[in-house]
Design a protein around this motif. Structure first.
Motif, PDB file in Angstrom:
ATOM      1  N   GLU A 166       0.661  -1.269   0.049  1.00 41.24           N
ATOM      2  CA  GLU A 166       0.144   0.222  -0.215  1.00 41.24           C
ATOM      3  C   GLU A 166       1.053   1.349   0.267  1.00 41.24           C
ATOM      4  O   GLU A 166       1.752   1.022   0.062  1.00 41.24           O
ATOM      5  N   VAL A 167       0.197   1.908  -0.498  1.00 46.77           N
ATOM      6  CA  VAL A 167       1.087   3.540  -0.237  1.00 46.77           C
ATOM      7  C   VAL A 167       0.551   4.826  -0.581  1.00 46.77           C
ATOM      8  O   VAL A 167      -1.193   5.016  -0.510  1.00 46.77           O
ATOM      9  N   PRO A 168       0.836   6.032   0.661  1.00 49.05           N
ATOM     10  CA  PRO A 168      -0.224   7.104   0.477  1.00 49.05           C
ATOM     11  C   PRO A 168      -0.221   7.663  -0.653  1.00 49.05           C
ATOM     12  O   PRO A 168       0.710   8.213  -1.746  1.00 49.05           O
ATOM     13  N   VAL A 169      -1.415   8.386  -0.634  1.00 51.59           N
ATOM     14  CA  VAL A 169      -1.936   9.084  -1.531  1.00 51.59           C
ATOM     15  C   VAL A 169      -2.751  10.514  -1.282  1.00 51.59           C
ATOM     16  O   VAL A 169      -3.077  10.314  -0.406  1.00 51.59           O
ATOM     17  N   VAL A 170      -2.216  11.502  -2.056  1.00 56.22           N
ATOM     18  CA  VAL A 170      -2.832  12.834  -1.688  1.00 56.22           C
ATOM     19  C   VAL A 170      -3.775  13.078  -2.325  1.00 56.22           C
ATOM     20  O   VAL A 170      -3.833  13.095  -3.474  1.00 56.22           O
ATOM     21  N   VAL A 171      -5.461  13.443  -2.017  1.00 57.69           N
ATOM     22  CA  VAL A 171      -5.859  14.292  -2.576  1.00 57.69           C
ATOM     23  C   VAL A 171      -6.705  15.735  -2.371  1.00 57.69           C
ATOM     24  O   VAL A 171      -6.635  15.771  -0.655  1.00 57.69           O
ATOM     25  N   THR A 172      -6.748  16.097  -3.289  1.00 63.45           N
ATOM     26  CA  THR A 172      -6.832  17.479  -2.673  1.00 63.45           C
ATOM     27  C   THR A 172      -7.860  18.394  -3.923  1.00 63.45           C
ATOM     28  O   THR A 172      -7.622  18.010  -5.077  1.00 63.45           O
ATOM     29  N   GLU A 173      -8.288  19.683  -3.880  1.00 61.21           N
ATOM     30  CA  GLU A 173      -9.029  20.740  -4.650  1.00 61.21           C
ATOM     31  C   GLU A 173      -8.050  20.879  -4.781  1.00 61.21           C
ATOM     32  O   GLU A 173      -8.572  22.055  -6.549  1.00 61.21           O
ATOM     33  N   ARG A 174      -6.730  21.513  -4.809  1.00 60.58           N
ATOM     34  CA  ARG A 174      -5.921  22.526  -5.737  1.00 60.58           C
ATOM     35  C   ARG A 174      -4.721  21.545  -5.827  1.00 60.58           C
ATOM     36  O   ARG A 174      -3.540  21.166  -5.075  1.00 60.58           O
ATOM     37  N   PRO A 175      -3.833  22.318  -6.829  1.00 56.56           N
ATOM     38  CA  PRO A 175      -2.981  21.305  -8.101  1.00 56.56           C
ATOM     39  C   PRO A 175      -1.909  21.732  -7.057  1.00 56.56           C
ATOM     40  O   PRO A 175      -1.807  22.591  -6.032  1.00 56.56           O
ATOM     41  N   LEU A 176      -0.681  20.720  -7.554  1.00 54.74           N
ATOM     42  CA  LEU A 176       0.281  20.255  -5.985  1.00 54.74           C
ATOM     43  C   LEU A 176       1.323  19.260  -7.360  1.00 54.74           C
ATOM     44  O   LEU A 176       0.974  18.454  -7.210  1.00 54.74           O
ATOM     45  N   ASP A 177       1.932  19.739  -6.946  1.00 50.60           N
ATOM     46  CA  ASP A 177       3.548  19.304  -7.773  1.00 50.60           C
ATOM     47  C   ASP A 177       3.441  18.160  -6.524  1.00 50.60           C
ATOM     48  O   ASP A 177       4.018  18.474  -5.638  1.00 50.60           O
ATOM     49  N   LEU A 178       3.591  16.607  -7.491  1.00 56.80           N
ATOM     50  CA  LEU A 178       4.153  15.270  -6.812  1.00 56.80           C
ATOM     51  C   LEU A 178       5.744  15.727  -6.134  1.00 56.80           C
ATOM     52  O   LEU A 178       5.714  15.294  -5.324  1.00 56.80           O
ATOM     53  N   ASP A 179       6.202  15.709  -7.069  1.00 59.62           N
ATOM     54  CA  ASP A 179       7.955  15.756  -6.738  1.00 59.62           C
ATOM     55  C   ASP A 179       8.116  16.739  -5.620  1.00 59.62           C
ATOM     56  O   ASP A 179       9.344  17.072  -4.710  1.00 59.62           O
ATOM     57  N   THR A 180       7.527  18.130  -5.327  1.00 58.64           N
ATOM     58  CA  THR A 180       7.712  19.069  -3.548  1.00 58.64           C
ATOM     59  C   THR A 180       7.073  18.203  -3.053  1.00 58.64           C
ATOM     60  O   THR A 180       7.675  18.783  -1.968  1.00 58.64           O
ATOM     61  N   VAL A 181       5.583  17.670  -2.937  1.00 57.02           N
ATOM     62  CA  VAL A 181       5.356  17.341  -1.671  1.00 57.02           C
ATOM     63  C   VAL A 181       6.313  15.789  -1.298  1.00 57.02           C
ATOM     64  O   VAL A 181       5.931  15.462  -0.344  1.00 57.02           O
ATOM     65  N   ARG A 182       6.729  15.259  -2.351  1.00 53.24           N
ATOM     66  CA  ARG A 182       7.379  13.960  -1.948  1.00 53.24           C
ATOM     67  C   ARG A 182       8.567  14.208  -1.422  1.00 53.24           C
ATOM     68  O   ARG A 182       8.853  13.654  -0.146  1.00 53.24           O
ATOM     69  N   GLU A 183       9.376  15.075  -1.428  1.00 53.41           N
ATOM     70  CA  GLU A 183      10.556  15.432  -1.175  1.00 53.41           C
ATOM     71  C   GLU A 183      10.024  16.860   0.463  1.00 53.41           C
ATOM     72  O   GLU A 183      11.194  16.329   1.369  1.00 53.41           O
ATOM     73  N   HIS A 184       8.870  17.116   0.269  1.00 56.36           N
ATOM     74  CA  HIS A 184       8.613  17.584   2.064  1.00 56.36           C
ATOM     75  C   HIS A 184       8.332  16.446   2.733  1.00 56.36           C
ATOM     76  O   HIS A 184       8.593  16.536   3.629  1.00 56.36           O
ATOM     77  N   VAL A 185       7.505  15.292   2.518  1.00 60.42           N
ATOM     78  CA  VAL A 185       7.022  14.069   3.102  1.00 60.42           C
ATOM     79  C   VAL A 185       8.012  13.517   3.510  1.00 60.42           C
ATOM     80  O   VAL A 185       8.457  13.056   5.224  1.00 60.42           O
ATOM     81  N   GLY A 186       9.509  12.911   2.487  1.00 60.15           N
ATOM     82  CA  GLY A 186      10.352  12.340   3.014  1.00 60.15           C
ATOM     83  C   GLY A 186      11.469  13.164   3.270  1.00 60.15           C
ATOM     84  O   GLY A 186      12.356  12.073   4.411  1.00 60.15           O
ATOM     85  N   SER A 187      11.130  13.919   3.470  1.00 59.17           N
ATOM     86  CA  SER A 187      12.596  14.618   4.297  1.00 59.17           C
ATOM     87  C   SER A 187      12.405  15.012   5.981  1.00 59.17           C
ATOM     88  O   SER A 187      13.729  14.651   6.850  1.00 59.17           O
ATOM     89  N   ALA A 188      11.086  14.679   6.545  1.00 58.26           N
ATOM     90  CA  ALA A 188      10.391  14.794   7.669  1.00 58.26           C
ATOM     91  C   ALA A 188      10.560  13.180   8.264  1.00 58.26           C
ATOM     92  O   ALA A 188      10.313  12.588   9.183  1.00 58.26           O
ATOM     93  N   LEU A 189       9.681  12.232   7.151  1.00 56.99           N
ATOM     94  CA  LEU A 189       9.215  10.907   7.375  1.00 56.99           C
ATOM     95  C   LEU A 189      10.024   9.701   6.866  1.00 56.99           C
ATOM     96  O   LEU A 189       9.410   8.083   7.764  1.00 56.99           O
ATOM     97  N   GLY A 190      11.010   9.927   5.697  1.00 59.55           N
ATOM     98  CA  GLY A 190      11.050   8.887   5.072  1.00 59.55           C
ATOM     99  C   GLY A 190      10.673   8.972   4.073  1.00 59.55           C
ATOM    100  O   GLY A 190       9.696   8.779   3.381  1.00 59.55           O
ATOM    101  N   ARG A 191      11.493   8.022   3.022  1.00 59.12           N
ATOM    102  CA  ARG A 191      11.165   7.009   1.757  1.00 59.12           C
ATOM    103  C   ARG A 191       9.826   6.635   1.579  1.00 59.12           C
ATOM    104  O   ARG A 191       9.083   6.849   0.592  1.00 59.12           O
ATOM    105  N   ALA A 192       9.339   5.731   2.739  1.00 56.04           N
ATOM    106  CA  ALA A 192       8.480   4.677   2.326  1.00 56.04           C
ATOM    107  C   ALA A 192       6.780   6.085   2.721  1.00 56.04           C
ATOM    108  O   ALA A 192       6.122   5.053   1.904  1.00 56.04           O
ATOM    109  N   ALA A 193       7.501   6.685   3.326  1.00 56.94           N
ATOM    110  CA  ALA A 193       6.011   7.969   3.624  1.00 56.94           C
ATOM    111  C   ALA A 193       5.917   8.850   2.747  1.00 56.94           C
ATOM    112  O   ALA A 193       4.734   9.464   1.990  1.00 56.94           O
TER     113      ALA A 193
END
Length: 376
Positions: free
Chosen positions: A319-346
């Motif tokens: 299973e993997v996390p997925v973001v659902v949003t009403e506003r455009p969001l760059d995937l690379d940006t969110v992956r870097e933001h989350v990964g730097s805090a919680l690790g690659r799997a998150a």
């Protein structure tokens, strides 16, 4: 001796107010019912135990339906503890549905303060209508303070409206709960003079009983294998006609009665930090990922205070996390933001853009519907 249980529709909040007044005074117990709410599998009983004053139906955002039974003593204890924390009684603007415990709390606190709430018309929340209600709010010498209670999406809409924001800045406290409040949204509100108080609680605790991470005066907290437990005089009697679920959720420990919240949390010198639902975890590549922790980080990104993080099956990772949003969001940006805090799997593997986020009548995201969107 049994007590009659009276079901009232919530299309007119002032009718619910009168019903709650009667229930708190010893009259028939009240069951507020939303006009468009799906029926629970079994009908409510005609009578309840004498100690039950209010029954709150909740389907939850992910679980099965239940009827939470609350006594007058629990409701009044919650109101008294809140008044003590906020600085005294006051007048309230009602902006939440009255089948929802936070909306019912506004009515309870209005009753105990001897004030009449100013009502925002039920239905789709409108910032201009909120400002109109704030203009109608009347306070007096015995209850001079001004309060309201909102969910995060309502707060965001108010802050997008200049007149409503000015009105909100005139309140002594603005309770924000029902779900985690994004840090960016809270900072935005504080920056324009809105006195935000973040709340945590449940129908089983007569609503919010932890303010800004601090338990109200009569509330005790504990952890059991990482799960947050709460104790105090505002605990519910249990669940109507469901002894098994009552016994699982309400337990005896240290000569006190405790409610098992189902939430993961930490306690630091008495301060509570809720991490998310214990069962809201994915195993991605063999690692546990707390979706609530991912969602808090996503909501800190600009414009993403309403985003929801859910799960999707993956042949490679499980299973993997997925973001659902009403506003455009760059995937690379969110992956870097989350990964730097919680690790690659998150790191989320996808961003799903929707026109409108599925919501429950309470103002919370409908997480089952959101997960279905992510899966599709």
């Amino acid at each position: 001796m049994p007590r009659p249980l009276v079901a009232l529709g919530t299309s007119d909040p002032l009718v619910v107010l009168r019903g709650l007044e009667a229930a708190l005074a010893g009259g028939p117990a009240l069951l507020p019912v939303a006009p468009d709410a799906p029926a629970l599998p079994t009908p409510p009983p005609a009578d309840v135990r004498q100690g039950v004053a209010l029954v709150v139906e909740t389907s939850g955002s992910t679980g099965t339906g239940k009827r939470v039974a609350l006594s007058s003593e629990a409701l009044l204890a919650g109101a008294a503890a809140a008044d003590a924390a906020l600085g005294g009684p006051g007048g309230w603007v009602l902006a939440l549905p009255t089948h929802y415990i936070a909306g019912l709390n506004v009515l309870t606190r209005s009753i105990t303060a001897g004030t009449e709430p100013a009502v925002v018309p039920p239905g789709h929340f409108d910032a201009a209508a909120f400002a109109d209600a704030a203009d109608r709010l009347v306070t007096g010498p015995a209850a001079p303070r001004r309060y309201t209670s909102l969910v995060p999406v309502q707060l965001a809409r108010v802050l997008d409206d200049e007149r409503a924001t000015a009105a909100l800045a005139g309140f002594d406290a603005v309770l924000v709960g029902g779900q985690a409040t994004p840090a960016a949204l809270r900072e935005r509100a504080l920056g324009v003079g809105v006195r935000v108080v973040t709340t945590y609680g449940a129908s089983e605790t007569s609503g919010g009983c932890v303010y800004d991470g601090t338990p109200l005066g009569t509330v005790r907290t504990a952890l059991d294998d990482g799960e947050l437990l709460l104790s105090g005089p505002m605990l519910a009697e249990g669940y109507l006609d469901d002894d098994r679920r009552t016994a699982a959720a309400f337990v005896e420990r240290d000569n006190a009665r405790w409610y098992r919240t189902g939430d993961a949390a930490t306690l630091d010198d008495g301060r509570v930090q809720v991490l998310g639902r214990l069962d809201d975890v994915v195993i991605s590549g063999g690692e546990k990922v707390q979706l609530g922790a991912v969602e808090r980080l996503v909501r800190d990104l600009p414009g993403q205070d309403g985003a929801v993080v859910t799960r999707r099956s993956s042949g490679e990772w499980g299973e993997v996390p997925v973001v659902v949003t009403e506003r455009p969001l760059d995937l690379d940006t969110v992956r870097e933001h989350v990964g730097s805090a919680l690790g690659r799997a998150a790191r989320p593997t996808a961003v799903v853009l929707v026109e409108r986020m599925p919501m429950l009548p309470t103002g919370k995201p409908d997480r089952r519907a959101v997960q279905a969107l992510a899966s599709d």
